[in-house]
Design an enzyme around this catalytic site. Structure first.
Site, PDB file in Angstrom:
ATOM      1  CB  SER A   1      -0.995   0.203   1.539  1.00 56.86           C
ATOM      2  OG  SER A   1      -0.421   0.271   2.145  1.00 56.86           O
ATOM      3  CG  HIS A   2       0.809   5.777  -0.568  1.00 56.43           C
ATOM      4  ND1 HIS A   2       0.785   6.938   0.112  1.00 56.43           N
ATOM      5  CD2 HIS A   2       1.975   6.489  -1.892  1.00 56.43           C
ATOM      6  CE1 HIS A   2       1.412   8.007   0.075  1.00 56.43           C
ATOM      7  NE2 HIS A   2       1.881   7.783  -1.692  1.00 56.43           N
TER       8      HIS A   2
END
Length: 132
Positions: free
Chosen positions: A61-62
């Site tokens: 994920s970011h």
């Protein structure tokens, strides 16, 4: 509740609950960013923070990727954390082993890391459950 330690390092700091990157002016240098999730619009906030706790996300994920790139301890996928942690509360973050919080911590605003070998979890004062 449980989460995933995703970016190594240990920090104890002041939690700042940020629901949207437009609230970034509330975040002071060295605080722990507590967020529901992040995307590229959150990236400028990572420059200020000492650690990240995120309600959703996985290893790609970011928030996880940027935390690793910036060398910021991070625990992600802590479902419900935006409701448990209070703004300005002192919280520990252990990005390798996970994050430990005791029931009395929520009430007192002070937390401690434990030396338990559990990956990550929220524990009552008297009941400890294995989340590994």
């Amino acid at each position: 509740m449980s989460g995933i330690g995703i970016a190594t390092g240990k920090v104890t700091g002041t939690a700042r609950l940020i629901h949207h990157p437009d609230e970034g002016s509330r975040l002071n240098p060295g605080e722990v960013l507590v967020a529901p999730s992040t995307d590229p619009s959150w990236t400028p906030l990572f420059i200020k923070v000492a650690a990240l706790i995120m309600e959703t996300g996985g290893s790609l994920s970011h928030g996880a990727i940027v935390a690793r790139e910036f060398g910021i301890p991070a625990v992600i996928n802590v479902s419900g954390v935006m409701k448990v942690i209070k703004d300005s509360q002192t919280v520990p973050v252990d990005g390798e082993e996970g994050w430990y919080i005791f029931k009395n911590c929520v009430n007192s605003g002070k937390c401690q890391l434990t030396s338990l070998s559990y990956k990550c979890g929220f524990f009552d004062d008297n009941i400890i459950s294995d989340t590994s």
